[in-house]
Design an enzyme around this catalytic site. Structure first.
Site, short mmCIF file in Angstrom:
data_model
loop_
_atom_site.label_atom_id
_atom_site.label_comp_id
_atom_site.label_asym_id
_atom_site.label_seq_id
_atom_site.Cartn_x
_atom_site.Cartn_y
_atom_site.Cartn_z
N TYR A 1 12.29 3.63 0.01
CA TYR A 1 12.35 4.71 -0.97
C TYR A 1 13.36 4.42 -2.07
CZ TYR A 1 9.33 7.23 2.20
OH TYR A 1 8.28 7.60 2.98
N LEU B 1 0.82 -1.22 0.00
CA LEU B 1 0.00 0.00 0.00
C LEU B 1 0.85 1.27 0.00
CD1 LEU B 1 -2.88 -1.04 2.43
CD2 LEU B 1 -2.80 -1.16 -0.07
#
Length: 174
Positions: free
Chosen positions: A154, A122
């Site tokens: 990231y 998600l």
């Protein structure tokens, strides 16, 4: 915290506008933690501050004054939420926002997924949607600040330490 950048010089993005709620999953299965059903992507700026505060509390973030959170939301260029809808109840399970100069640069803030929903992809959904919308606005430099424990997340999304060696600097009142 570490300063990260993603550069999107010559990339393009598909579809343009999103509806207020877009169904991203209809999963009829149960994970170890929670049953996933009817999770919607929302780009409305009308966020329930108390639900957002509960979501941030669930991951251990420091409480912030709701008055200032409201101002931050108002001044955000993009807000993305993930909402689980069951019958007539809704639950905020994910959130992120971006600010921008609307020309060259944007910064992503407050990426949070409820612990019961972490590890299910998600966070990637929210980040991809933010990046998609920023690229549609022709933003070429997207930055964020990351705690050490989420840097690998990231990096997988294409963020790198600033290749020019620029170090973020901060000014805080004393």
């Amino acid at each position: 915290m570490i300063f990260w950048k993603a550069f999107f010089q010559n990339s393009t993005v598909g579809e343009s506008s999103e509806k207020n709620f877009k169904n991203i999953f209809l999963l009829d299965k149960t994970c170890d933690k929670i049953e996933l059903k009817d999770i919607y992507l929302s780009s409305t700026k009308n966020i329930n501050l108390y639900e957002l505060e509960q979501l941030c509390d669930s991951v251990g973030w420091v409480k912030r004054p709701l008055k200032k959170v409201k101002i931050a939301l108002k001044n955000s260029s993009i807000i993305i939420s993930l909402i689980q809808k069951n019958d007539s109840k809704t639950r905020l399970v994910g959130f992120a926002r971006a600010t921008s100069d609307n020309g060259f640069n944007a910064t992503i803030w407050d990426v949070v997924i409820h612990p019961d929903f972490q590890g299910l992809g998600l966070g990637k959904v929210i980040m991809h949607q933010l990046i998609k919308q920023l690229r549609q606005a022709e933003i070429s430099t997207i930055t964020l600040f990351a705690e050490p424990d989420v840097i690998s997340f990231y990096k997988k999304l294409g963020f790198i330490k600033d290749p020019d060696g620029v170090k973020g600097m901060f000014w805080y009142p004393r």
